[in-house]
Design a protein around this motif. Structure first.
Motif, short mmCIF file in Angstrom:
data_model
loop_
_atom_site.label_atom_id
_atom_site.label_comp_id
_atom_site.label_asym_id
_atom_site.label_seq_id
_atom_site.Cartn_x
_atom_site.Cartn_y
_atom_site.Cartn_z
N MET A 60 -6.01 7.76 -8.31
CA MET A 60 -6.18 7.14 -9.63
C MET A 60 -4.97 6.32 -10.02
O MET A 60 -5.07 5.15 -10.40
N VAL A 61 -3.81 6.94 -9.94
CA VAL A 61 -2.58 6.28 -10.36
C VAL A 61 -2.20 5.16 -9.39
O VAL A 61 -1.73 4.10 -9.80
N ALA A 62 -2.44 5.39 -8.10
CA ALA A 62 -2.12 4.37 -7.11
C ALA A 62 -2.94 3.10 -7.34
O ALA A 62 -2.43 1.98 -7.23
N TYR A 63 -4.22 3.27 -7.68
CA TYR A 63 -5.07 2.09 -7.90
C TYR A 63 -4.68 1.37 -9.19
O TYR A 63 -4.71 0.14 -9.26
N ALA A 64 -4.30 2.14 -10.20
CA ALA A 64 -3.81 1.53 -11.43
C ALA A 64 -2.52 0.75 -11.16
O ALA A 64 -2.29 -0.32 -11.73
N MET A 106 0.83 -1.21 0.00
CA MET A 106 0.00 0.00 0.00
C MET A 106 0.86 1.25 0.00
O MET A 106 0.57 2.22 -0.71
N GLY A 107 1.92 1.23 0.79
CA GLY A 107 2.80 2.39 0.87
C GLY A 107 3.46 2.70 -0.47
O GLY A 107 3.51 3.86 -0.89
N GLU A 108 3.92 1.66 -1.14
CA GLU A 108 4.60 1.90 -2.42
C GLU A 108 3.62 2.38 -3.48
O GLU A 108 3.96 3.21 -4.34
N ALA A 109 2.37 1.89 -3.42
CA ALA A 109 1.36 2.34 -4.38
C ALA A 109 1.04 3.82 -4.16
O ALA A 109 0.95 4.59 -5.13
N ILE A 110 0.86 4.21 -2.90
CA ILE A 110 0.57 5.62 -2.60
C ILE A 110 1.75 6.50 -2.98
O ILE A 110 1.57 7.59 -3.56
N ARG A 111 2.95 6.06 -2.68
CA ARG A 111 4.14 6.85 -3.04
C ARG A 111 4.23 7.03 -4.54
O ARG A 111 4.55 8.13 -5.03
#
Length: 215
Positions: free
Chosen positions: A192-196, A8-13
């Motif tokens: 948007m980008v984090a979920y992609a 989750m952290g890497e996706a948000i970053r």
């Protein structure tokens, strides 16, 4: 215990860094998307009972354009994950898959509704299980049933992480709302980008890299 298949952290970053590097692309993109989705409905509301045919046509047009814009945002988010330049043209580039997307969205809504009839919890589980269907339709051009099945396979073993991730994104966007709504120009692209990014990780695609944009 379910295997954790994304961070989750890497996706948000990743979403945050992408947003920061391309903020002057995302701000007008979101404004344009909002106008396309809202203006036809607003005009239809204004026309009201005096021009019922025009009002109905505008309302339906706004609804269909809303679906197209949603697909365009998915496409743009995936492009940034792939290091491909985002383009405003892509916002309205998915008319060819409009019908499968609408059918899948209706089926998804019925699944969620059915879950609510079974005391809410199944609705949450199924909502997560089939939540990636837009990505499979936009990217893989799958049909409605195939996209829902593909989402079910991709989210297997990751539902709990996706649930927590959804809560995290909700909190991030709530924080954006607190900053006089202006913060949403940062938090929505980040989400948007984090979920992609998560979709890419769950489908076994290479780790997303580098991002630029063009107008």
């Amino acid at each position: 215990m379910a295997e954790k298949r994304f961070g989750m952290g890497e996706a948000i970053r990743f979403g945050w860094e992408t947003m920061k590097e391309n903020i002057w692309f995302f701000i007008p993109l979101l404004i344009i998307a909002f106008l396309i989705k809202s203006v036809p409905g607003a005009i239809a509301e204004y026309a009201g009972s005096e021009f019922p045919v025009i009002s109905t046509v505008l309302w339906l047009s706004g609804l269909l354009l809303g679906y197209v814009v949603d697909m365009g945002l998915v496409k743009i988010s995936l492009q940034f994950c792939d290091g491909v330049k985002g383009k405003f043209d892509d916002l309205l580039s998915s008319f060819d898959i409009l019908i499968p997307f609408i059918v899948a969205s209706i089926l998804y809504g019925l699944i969620i509704f059915g879950g609510f009839l079974l005391l809410v919890v199944p609705s949450i589980i199924w909502g997560i299980q089939f939540s990636l269907y837009p990505y499979f339709i936009v990217e893989k051009k799958l049909g409605p049933i195939e996209a829902l099945k593909a989402s079910s396979r991709a989210t297997m073993g990751a539902k709990w992480d996706l649930f927590l991730f959804g809560l995290l994104l909700g909190l991030i966007n709530f924080a954006g709302m607190l900053v006089f709504l202006v913060g949403l120009f940062a938090t929505i692209p980040t989400s948007m980008v984090a979920y992609a990014y998560v979709y890419r990780r769950l489908t076994g695609e290479p780790e997303p890299t580098g991002l630029t944009y063009e107008v």
